[in-house]
Structures are given as structure tokens and as C-alpha cells.
Scaffold this active site. Structure first.
Site, PDB file in Angstrom:
ATOM      1  N   VAL A  17       0.832  -1.213   0.000  1.00  9.54           N
ATOM      2  CA  VAL A  17       0.000   0.000   0.000  1.00  9.54           C
ATOM      3  C   VAL A  17       0.867   1.265   0.000  1.00  9.54           C
ATOM      4  O   VAL A  17       0.625   2.198  -0.772  1.00  9.54           O
ATOM      5  CB  VAL A  17      -0.968   0.005   1.206  1.00  9.54           C
ATOM      6  CG1 VAL A  17      -1.899   1.203   1.127  1.00  9.54           C
ATOM      7  CG2 VAL A  17      -1.772  -1.283   1.260  1.00  9.54           C
ATOM      8  N   LYS A 105      -6.887  -2.069   9.568  1.00  5.92           N
ATOM      9  CA  LYS A 105      -8.162  -2.453  10.202  1.00  5.92           C
ATOM     10  C   LYS A 105      -7.961  -3.159  11.533  1.00  5.92           C
ATOM     11  O   LYS A 105      -8.766  -3.033  12.447  1.00  5.92           O
ATOM     12  CB  LYS A 105      -8.990  -3.342   9.268  1.00  5.92           C
ATOM     13  CG  LYS A 105      -8.256  -4.555   8.728  1.00  5.92           C
ATOM     14  CD  LYS A 105      -7.982  -4.381   7.274  1.00  5.92           C
ATOM     15  CE  LYS A 105      -7.153  -5.488   6.693  1.00  5.92           C
ATOM     16  NZ  LYS A 105      -6.865  -5.318   5.303  1.00  5.92           N
ATOM     17  N   GLY A 134     -10.883  -1.910   0.924  1.00  6.50           N
ATOM     18  CA  GLY A 134      -9.844  -1.317   0.063  1.00  6.50           C
ATOM     19  C   GLY A 134     -10.308  -0.142  -0.770  1.00  6.50           C
ATOM     20  O   GLY A 134     -10.553   0.947  -0.256  1.00  6.50           O
ATOM     21  N   GLY A 187      -0.056 -15.131  -5.277  1.00  6.21           N
ATOM     22  CA  GLY A 187      -0.010 -13.902  -4.471  1.00  6.21           C
ATOM     23  C   GLY A 187      -1.375 -13.428  -3.986  1.00  6.21           C
ATOM     24  O   GLY A 187      -1.498 -12.326  -3.466  1.00  6.21           O
ATOM     25  N   ASP A 201      -9.867 -11.322   9.415  1.00  3.99           N
ATOM     26  CA  ASP A 201      -9.742 -10.066   8.673  1.00  3.99           C
ATOM     27  C   ASP A 201     -11.145  -9.499   8.362  1.00  3.99           C
ATOM     28  O   ASP A 201     -11.404  -8.304   8.562  1.00  3.99           O
ATOM     29  CB  ASP A 201      -8.951 -10.327   7.376  1.00  3.99           C
ATOM     30  CG  ASP A 201      -8.880  -9.097   6.503  1.00  3.99           C
ATOM     31  OD1 ASP A 201      -8.137  -8.166   6.846  1.00  3.99           O
ATOM     32  OD2 ASP A 201      -9.584  -9.070   5.470  1.00  3.99           O
ATOM     33  N   LYS A 205     -13.000  -5.893   9.718  1.00  3.56           N
ATOM     34  CA  LYS A 205     -13.691  -4.903   8.871  1.00  3.56           C
ATOM     35  C   LYS A 205     -15.152  -4.768   9.291  1.00  3.56           C
ATOM     36  O   LYS A 205     -15.699  -3.662   9.326  1.00  3.56           O
ATOM     37  CB  LYS A 205     -13.594  -5.320   7.406  1.00  3.56           C
ATOM     38  CG  LYS A 205     -12.161  -5.304   6.883  1.00  3.56           C
ATOM     39  CD  LYS A 205     -12.087  -5.987   5.527  1.00  3.56           C
ATOM     40  CE  LYS A 205     -10.661  -6.084   5.018  1.00  3.56           C
ATOM     41  NZ  LYS A 205     -10.528  -7.013   3.899  1.00  3.56           N
ATOM     42  N   GLY A 302      -4.964  -4.622  -2.881  1.00  7.93           N
ATOM     43  CA  GLY A 302      -4.013  -4.338  -3.964  1.00  7.93           C
ATOM     44  C   GLY A 302      -3.482  -2.928  -3.847  1.00  7.93           C
ATOM     45  O   GLY A 302      -4.125  -2.054  -3.237  1.00  7.93           O
TER      46      GLY A 302
HETATM   47  N1  LIG Z   1      -2.265  -5.046   0.846  1.00  8.87           N
HETATM   48  C1  LIG Z   1      -3.527  -4.663   0.686  1.00  8.87           C
HETATM   49  O1  LIG Z   1      -4.107  -4.857  -0.372  1.00  8.87           O
HETATM   50  C2  LIG Z   1      -4.262  -3.974   1.809  1.00  8.87           C
HETATM   51  C3  LIG Z   1      -5.615  -3.634   1.633  1.00  8.87           C
HETATM   52  C4  LIG Z   1      -6.289  -2.946   2.652  1.00  8.87           C
HETATM   53  C5  LIG Z   1      -5.615  -2.654   3.824  1.00  8.87           C
HETATM   54  N2  LIG Z   1      -4.307  -3.041   3.980  1.00  8.87           N
HETATM   55  C6  LIG Z   1      -3.635  -2.699   5.235  1.00  8.87           C
HETATM   56  O2  LIG Z   1      -2.574  -1.802   4.943  1.00  8.87           O
HETATM   57  C7  LIG Z   1      -1.510  -2.007   5.854  1.00  8.87           C
HETATM   58  C8  LIG Z   1      -0.218  -2.289   5.057  1.00  8.87           C
HETATM   59  O3  LIG Z   1      -0.414  -3.462   4.285  1.00  8.87           O
HETATM   60  P1  LIG Z   1       0.629  -3.893   3.154  1.00  8.87           P
HETATM   61  O4  LIG Z   1      -0.023  -4.994   2.401  1.00  8.87           O
HETATM   62  O5  LIG Z   1       1.123  -2.708   2.434  1.00  8.87           O
HETATM   63  O6  LIG Z   1       1.800  -4.522   4.052  1.00  8.87           O
HETATM   64  P2  LIG Z   1       3.274  -4.906   3.578  1.00  8.87           P
HETATM   65  O7  LIG Z   1       3.364  -5.010   2.120  1.00  8.87           O
HETATM   66  O8  LIG Z   1       3.667  -6.069   4.418  1.00  8.87           O
HETATM   67  O9  LIG Z   1       4.131  -3.626   4.027  1.00  8.87           O
HETATM   68  C9  LIG Z   1       4.334  -3.303   5.369  1.00  8.87           C
HETATM   69  C10 LIG Z   1       5.330  -2.161   5.433  1.00  8.87           C
HETATM   70  O10 LIG Z   1       5.506  -1.780   6.791  1.00  8.87           O
HETATM   71  C11 LIG Z   1       6.884  -1.774   7.112  1.00  8.87           C
HETATM   72  N3  LIG Z   1       7.036  -2.150   8.499  1.00  8.87           N
HETATM   73  C12 LIG Z   1       6.626  -3.281   9.087  1.00  8.87           C
HETATM   74  N4  LIG Z   1       6.981  -3.271  10.386  1.00  8.87           N
HETATM   75  C13 LIG Z   1       7.650  -2.113  10.585  1.00  8.87           C
HETATM   76  C14 LIG Z   1       8.297  -1.528  11.705  1.00  8.87           C
HETATM   77  N5  LIG Z   1       8.351  -2.148  12.850  1.00  8.87           N
HETATM   78  N6  LIG Z   1       8.860  -0.323  11.549  1.00  8.87           N
HETATM   79  C15 LIG Z   1       8.844   0.322  10.366  1.00  8.87           C
HETATM   80  N7  LIG Z   1       8.255  -0.194   9.280  1.00  8.87           N
HETATM   81  C16 LIG Z   1       7.673  -1.395   9.396  1.00  8.87           C
HETATM   82  C17 LIG Z   1       7.530  -2.758   6.159  1.00  8.87           C
HETATM   83  O11 LIG Z   1       8.901  -2.451   6.015  1.00  8.87           O
HETATM   84  P3  LIG Z   1       9.856  -3.264   4.989  1.00  8.87           P
HETATM   85  O12 LIG Z   1       9.319  -2.960   3.621  1.00  8.87           O
HETATM   86  O13 LIG Z   1      11.188  -2.681   5.193  1.00  8.87           O
HETATM   87  O14 LIG Z   1       9.730  -4.693   5.377  1.00  8.87           O
HETATM   88  C18 LIG Z   1       6.714  -2.538   4.896  1.00  8.87           C
HETATM   89  O15 LIG Z   1       7.260  -1.472   4.167  1.00  8.87           O
HETATM   90  C19 LIG Z   1      -1.955  -3.141   6.762  1.00  8.87           C
HETATM   91  O16 LIG Z   1      -2.540  -2.612   7.921  1.00  8.87           O
HETATM   92  C20 LIG Z   1      -2.999  -3.874   5.947  1.00  8.87           C
HETATM   93  O17 LIG Z   1      -3.953  -4.559   6.719  1.00  8.87           O
HETATM   94  C21 LIG Z   1      -3.628  -3.683   3.007  1.00  8.87           C
END
Ligand SMILES: NC(=O)c1ccc[n+]([C@@H]2O[C@H](COP(=O)([O-])OP(=O)(O)OC[C@H]3O[C@@H](n4cnc5c(N)ncnc54)[C@H](OP(=O)(O)O)[C@@H]3O)[C@@H](O)[C@H]2O)c1
Length: 426
Positions: A17, A105, A134, A187, A201, A205, A302
Site C-alpha cells: 500500500v 483495520k 480497500g 499472491g 480479517d 472490517k 491491492g
Molecule cells: N495489501 C492490501 O491490499 C491492503 C488492503 C487494505 C488494507 N491493507 C492494510 O494496509 C496495511 C499495510 O499493508 P501492506 O499490504 O502494504 O503490508 P506490507 O506489504 O507487508 O508492508 C508493510 C510495510 O511496513 C513496514 N514495516 C513493518 N513493520 C515495521 C516496523 N516495525 N517499523 C517500520 N516499518 C515497518 C515494512 O517495512 P519493509 O518494507 O522494510 O519490510 C513494509 O514497508 C496493513 O494494515 C494492511 O492490513 C492492506
């Protein structure tokens, strides 16, 4: 209407994200770039390869240090996790009166009440459009579009991974385990899928939706949750035999003033608004008075869709809650030329002609002269006064050319009324 204030924004979390958000912010002509300036970023690893170049952005090892940055207007929290660094950074920002935008969430479902209190005490905004479904702007719809309504029930297919797995099981007849393994390869599912397939999850929500619909704070612990891992191909096939589809549905409603929140697989009738959902889509169905029923459908996850929701919150904050009447302030209105009529497409044409020899040939001649190819043609039963309806469909043709041909056809002596033209959806 003045231009929005350009917000100084820190982004904590540069994964799926966060990367999507930086991508969007890098489009210099977009509304987001006009609304924000990124003044710092934070993630776990500084050296990790990113989809966007972050070398020009100030780096913070600690997301909480970023939240404490002097002059920061908004902390965007995109790390995830209900506790630990995400919670600490969000609290740090709110305590300083800095607005927070988050997609997390789990954090809101578990700690919504205390974070809302902190936000109010410090007059700081806490926005979370991306946290539910999303890219589907359901939070805005509930908070703004339906603010004069009384919601009686909310239901949704809220987890794209589960819906993808159920859709694949239906299409292939394969087992839950095989489809899950495929989804992980592609993925669509995490290495540890428990959170998704266990229904948690969706539960997070649902608790946020329920808080918005029925008042109070999110109460995730009170959601009854059952996931999809026990489902077998025999269940999917039996549902089909019953004229139904199995979906993981989250529902919340008031029963005698008690809040009922349930996430579990349901057998939905095929014409139910949530039944037709394919693949990783999400949907939310809201029953409210006086509006009636509303169903919102779209991509629930996504990089692009989720970043779109985060960006919407940021742009809203930049406008200070007062949005221009249309897309931008009137000083920035763009004047565009009017598009040409139609474009290419297939069409249905109905004509009424006198029932006599040679008429069809005359009509065909005009169409051919204008390069209109007929795909199907049928002559209906003769009506009174010896009129006969003719129905034809065309192959792809420029609408402008077809309309010219029909104007000529309408002028033929044997054609007794103006042709009826209907576009065929591609
Ligand atoms: N993915 C989706 O489609 C989606 C949809 C709706 C909501 N969300 C929500 O959005 C949020 C992010 O999701 P995502 O899919 O983007 O996750 P992700 O791809 O796993 O990315 C997480 C990011 O947070 C960083 N991070 C993790 N722990 C950290 C820490 N202790 N200190 C500093 N940075 C830290 C990671 O760093 P590194 O890159 O260095 O590892 C990474 O850049 C979550 O709450 C998720 O539930 C995601």
C-alpha cells in the site's frame, strides 16, 4: 474557493500500500501531488529494493520519530499490526494533534475506542477509508452520503482471498487446500493464511462497519467468526444443486437493541446482491431508511485500489473538509472540447416498413453504401395496415455513419416511422 493547503505528510510503511501511495504521489499532475508534500518515510529496512525511488526522501528508522517530526501535518500509517510500532506511531501523532490516515483495520478494530478518544482530545483527524473494502469508498458513503439515514443492517463479502478461493473451488471442483496453495503461488493469499481464511480479517472490517452503522466503538471481540477452511467440494456442489453459492459473509444488525455481528459462510440465492461476486472483489450491502438498499462493489485490496482510498483521505484533509463543488476549485476548471458522437460499436436497429417487395433490398443498399455490415436480420409478423417490423443488428460500425444511414433510410417512402437505434453493450 482557494487552493487546498499542501500538507506535510510522513509515510510509515512502504510495502504494497505504501508503495502504491508513493506511486500515486509521484504523478505530478494528479490531485494527490497538489495536496501533499512527503517530508519523511519509514519502513523496516532502508536498503530493501522499492518500486519507487525513495532516495530523495528523508528516512526515519523509527516510525514514531517520523510521527514526532516538527511541522508534520499527517502521519500515514501503512505498516499493519494491531499493536507494536503501528499503534505507538499513531498514538504519538495523535497526542501531538497530528492527523493520522491509516489502512490498518486490525489496529482500529482492536483499539478503535482509545484511538478515537485520543484523536478527539487532541483535535486530530483519524481517517481510515482504506481499512474496509480497500478501494470501495464505503466509509465515505456511510459517514457522509447516508448521514441522515438509519442503517438497519450491513452485510458484506469483505475478504478478497476467501472470495477468490471459493470462486476457484466452484469453477474447478478442487479442494480448499489445493486452491489455497494455488492462491499462495499467485499472491492472492499470504504465506500464513489464517487471518484471511479464518475469517478474522473480515471480522475486523465488519466491526468497523458496525461501529459506523450503529454507533459505539468497534467491538471486534464480540464478532462471532467462522472461516472457510472446513468447506469441501461436496458443499460447493450441493450449494449449486440448490441454486445457491457459498460466500463468506459478514453481517451486523441490531436485534432488540443488541448488536449482532457474525462472519461465516452462507448459502446465498444466486440473485442475492452478494452472490454474483467473482474473484478477489469485495462488496458491502447497506439497508437503511429512508434510502433503501445500496450495494457497493469493487476491488478490496491491492496497491492501486488501497492507495486510492488512502489518497482520498489525504486530499479530503488538504481541503480542510470543505471540498470544491466539482472536481477542483473554479480557478482550475479545465475547458475541454466536446467529444465526437458515438465512436465505434455494435447496434440494434428496429424499422417499420410497408409490407411490399423491394423494401428490404432498399434498406440493405443504404446500409451497404455507408459501410454498415449487418450481423443478424429478422422480419417480424405483419401488423395491421400492412406494416412489418424489421429488426437487425450491425457489426462494429462508427455510430455517426450508422446514424447518417438511418436518416437516409427514414426518408425512404416505404419506411413508416423513425428507426429505433439501441447500442449493444460490448
Ligand atoms: N495489501 C492490501 O491490499 C491492503 C488492503 C487494505 C488494507 N491493507 C492494510 O494496509 C496495511 C499495510 O499493508 P501492506 O499490504 O502494504 O503490508 P506490507 O506489504 O507487508 O508492508 C508493510 C510495510 O511496513 C513496514 N514495516 C513493518 N513493520 C515495521 C516496523 N516495525 N517499523 C517500520 N516499518 C515497518 C515494512 O517495512 P519493509 O518494507 O522494510 O519490510 C513494509 O514497508 C496493513 O494494515 C494492511 O492490513 C492492506
Amino acid at each position: 474557493m482557494t487552493a487546498p493547503k499542501r500538507l506535510r505528510v510522513g509515510v510509515a510503511g512502504l510495502g504494497v500500500v505504501g508503495g502504491g501511495l508513493l506511486d500515486l504521489a509521484a504523478r505530478k499532475d494528479g490531485q494527490l501531488a497538489q495536496a501533499i508534500e512527503i517530508v519523511g518515510v519509514s519502513a523496516r529496512s532502508r536498503s530493501r529494493a522499492r518500486s519507487v525511488d525513495i532516495s530523495g526522501l528523508p528516512w526515519f528508522d523509527s516510525p514514531s520519530d517520523l510521527a514526532a517530526l516538527e511541522g508534520l501535518d499527517v502521519l500515514v500509517e501503512l505498516m499493519g499490526g494491531s499493536d507494536g510500532p503501528a499503534k505507538h506511531a499513531v498514538e504519538t501523532a495523535l497526542r501531538r494533534g497530528v492527523a493520522v490516515v491509516t489502512a490498518n483495520k486490525a489496529l482500529l478494530a482492536e483499539h478503535g475506542a482509545e484511538l478515537a478518544t485520543l484523536a478527539e482530545q487532541n483535535r486530530a483527524a483519524l481517517r481510515y477509508e482504506a481499512a474496509v473494502a480497500g478501494g470501495v469508498p464505503v466509509i465515505k458513503v456511510l459517514r457522509e452520503g447516508l448521514s441522515a439515514n438509519q442503517v438497519t443492517a450491513v452485510a458484506g463479502v469483505l475478504n478478497g482471498t476467501c472470495n477468490y478461493i471459493l470462486t476457484r473451488m466452484e469453477a474447478s471442483g478442487a479442494s480448499f487446500g489445493d486452491v489455497l496453495a494455488d492462491a499462495q503461488r499467485l499472491g492472492y493469499a499470504e504465506a500464513d493464511p489464517t487471518f484471511d481464511v479464518g475469517g478474522f480479517d473480515a471480522g475486523h472490517k465488519l466491526s468497523i462497519l458496525a461501529a459506523l452503522c450503529f454507533g459505539g466503538a468497534p467491538s471486534f471481540r464480540a464478532v462471532r467468526i467462522e472461516g472457510i477452511s472446513a468447506l469441501e467440494p461436496v458443499d460447493i456442489a450441493a450449494a449449486r444443486d440448490l441454486g445457491r453459492r457459498i460466500k463468506l459473509v459478514g453481517r451486523a444488525r441490531l436485534v432488540d437493541d443488541r448488536l449482532e455481528q457474525v462472519v461465516r459462510p452462507e448459502l446465498l440465492a444466486r440473485d442475492h446482491p452478494l452472490a454474483g461476486l467473482e474473484g478477489a472483489l469485495n462488496a458491502v450491502m447497506i439497508d437503511a431508511a429512508p434510502v433503501g438498499r445500496l450495494t457497493l462493489v469493487g476491488p478490496g485490496a491491492g496497491a492501486g485500489p488501497t492507495a486510492s482510498a488512502v489518497a482520498a483521505d489525504l486530499i479530503d484533509l488538504a481541503h480542510g473538509g470543505v471540498r470544491p463543488v466539482f472536481a477542483s476549485a473554479h480557478s482550475r476548471f479545465v475547458s475541454r472540447p466536446v467529444a465526437d458522437e458515438g465512436g465505434q460499436g455494435r447496434f440494434y436497429v428496429r424499422l417499420r416498413v410497408k409490407d411490399r417487395p423491394g423494401v428490404i433490398a432498399a434498406v440493405s443498399d443504404v446500409l451497404a453504401h455507408h459501410g454498415v455490415s449487418i450481423e443478424t436480420f429478422s422480419q417480424k409478423a405483419v401488423e395491421d395496415a400492412s406494416r412489418v417490423p424489421i429488426v437487425l443488428t450491425t457489426q462494429a460500425v462508427a455510430e455517426k455513419e450508422l446514424r447518417t444511414a438511418l436518416a437516409e433510410i427514414a426518408g425512404l417512402e416505404a419506411v413508416v416511422e423513425l428507426p429505433c437505434l439501441i447500442k449493444i453493450d460490448a
